[in-house]
Design an enzyme around this catalytic site. Structure first.
Site, PDB file in Angstrom:
ATOM      1  N   GLY A  69      23.337 115.430  -7.431  1.00 41.23           N
ATOM      2  CA  GLY A  69      24.641 114.873  -7.093  1.00 41.23           C
ATOM      3  C   GLY A  69      24.691 114.246  -5.719  1.00 41.23           C
ATOM      4  CG  ASN A 149      33.766 120.589  -3.325  1.00 44.87           C
ATOM      5  OD1 ASN A 149      34.394 119.595  -2.964  1.00 44.87           O
ATOM      6  ND2 ASN A 149      33.142 121.383  -2.474  1.00 44.87           N
ATOM      7  CB  CYS A 318      27.428 128.337   6.469  1.00 45.06           C
ATOM      8  SG  CYS A 318      26.653 129.522   7.570  1.00 45.06           S
TER       9      CYS A 318
END
Length: 384
Positions: A69, A149, A318
């Protein structure tokens, strides 16, 4: 036993896909070669391409296989931008996936792109009035998520495409999170390009696709062979076969997932009344439930639930080992302390009622312990 509730991150490979993948791995032959082994590999590749195309209602010639993706999104955004020069404005929201935001910022820093950030509502919905006012003939492209998402909000993709079409502006949609959970009809979407990925539908990691409308022009990222319409490089036959197998197995599981998701949301509301559902309460992904928990750090909740046997996500970035507040929640107007208390629970084809019930039962203790840890961290420490 660990209960997996992080299907938005990746889904377990389906047994039939593993079988198809394993069966294709030993196949010898470059699909660009003209001998019989090469042509056999090409046949397998093109059958897979047809299956992926069929899953979104596209023609096989419109499907360009990618490494996933992220590459598909980069190819769409950079390729459309370069093909539309000298137009240099791009319209997007700050609630996009990092694959989009990082690609946009790279174009801004290195290619002279001007990014016009379209606001989103407190549920993550794109501001169509702002978008309409910002559209003009100097816009190179619009890029938007089909479904967020993190918080699961569904975007009005067709409305975005219609507004852009009035100015002749192509639209790309990142549908990686929507693929397999919603019915995607590429021809009726009005899009120039659509990004999808295999590992979100029970396929392997490392294979995705950019669906490019026949009418659209995309400048390739890679050069050296022109094996595909918008991408050079020897094609991954086994990965494509596995992707095609997964694409052909997409089932209409939406009503079951909606019922499970709503059961989860209702259960959390009772078990932890202070929890706040984020994202659109109605127009959201079937398997997505996203909450913020006042007084908690999302990372603490994640670790406590992990120890209790549940795999979930904070939905936050992160980078370099330093947890950050979700850029999506910040774009929706939340302050940083609130955004840091996020937890995303995402369901998939194998999720059961018993697993949802077990999660809801385990959540109050995890929240109480996370809050206690948070309060302890905020207390002044006395000593020498």
């Amino acid at each position: 036993m660990v209960i997996y509730l992080d299907h938005a991150a990746t889904t377990p490979m389906l047994p039939a896909v593993v079988e198809a993948y394993a069966g294709a791995l030993p196949v010898v032959g470059n699909p660009s070669s003209i001998h019989s082994q090469g042509q056999n590999a090409k046949r397998m590749l093109e059958e897979a391409r047809e299956a992926v195309a069929l899953s979104v209602g596209a023609d096989s010639v419109e499907v360009t296989f990618t490494s996933g993706g992220t590459e598909a999104i980069n190819l769409a955004i950079k390729g459309l931008f370069w093909a539309r020069a000298p137009r240099n404005r791009i319209l997007a929201t700050r609630a996009e996936h990092h694959a989009t935001i990082d690609a946009l910022e790279w174009l801004q820093q290195h290619e002279g792109a001007v990014i016009d950030w379209v606001p989103v509502s407190d549920t993550g919905l794109i501001d169509l009035d702002y978008l309409n006012a910002a559209l003009s003939d100097d816009v190179a492209l619009v890029t938007t998520l089909w479904a967020n998402n993190e918080v699961g909000t569904l975007q009005p993709v067709r409305a975005v495409a219609d507004l852009a079409a009035a100015h002749g502006v192509p639209v790309h949609a990142d549908a990686v999170s929507a693929y397999g959970y919603l019915r995607l009809d590429f021809p009726s979407s009005g899009l120039a390009a659509l990004s999808i990925s295999a590992h979100k539908i029970g396929g392997p990691v490392g294979i995705g696709a950019l669906v490019i409308a026949r009418s659209a022009t995309v400048t390739p990222l890679f050069h050296g062979g022109s094996q595909q319409r918008a991408r050079s490089g020897t094609m991954d036959v086994a990965g494509s076969v596995a992707f095609g197998a997964a694409a052909s197995m997409i089932e209409s599981d939406q009503s079951r997932l909606v019922a499970l998701r709503d059961r989860l949301i209702d259960g959390v509301a009772v078990a932890v009344p202070s929890a706040i559902l984020r994202g659109d309460p109605i127009h959201r992904l079937p398997g997505n439930a996203h909450f913020t928990f006042p007084g908690c750090e999302g990372d603490s909740l994640l670790f406590l639930l992990d120890v209790a046997g549940f795999s979930v996500s904070t939905g936050s970035a992160c980078q370099a080992g330093v947890p950050e507040a979700s850029h999506v929640l910040l774009a929706m107007g939340l302050d940083e302390p609130t955004a840091r208390g996020a937890l995303r629970i995402t369901l998939g084809h194998a999720t059961t009622v018993a697993e949802v019930n077990a999660f809801v039962a385990a959540l109050p203790d995890a929240v109480a312990r996370a809050r206690a840890a948070g309060y302890a961290d905020r207390e002044p420490h006395l000593g020498h």
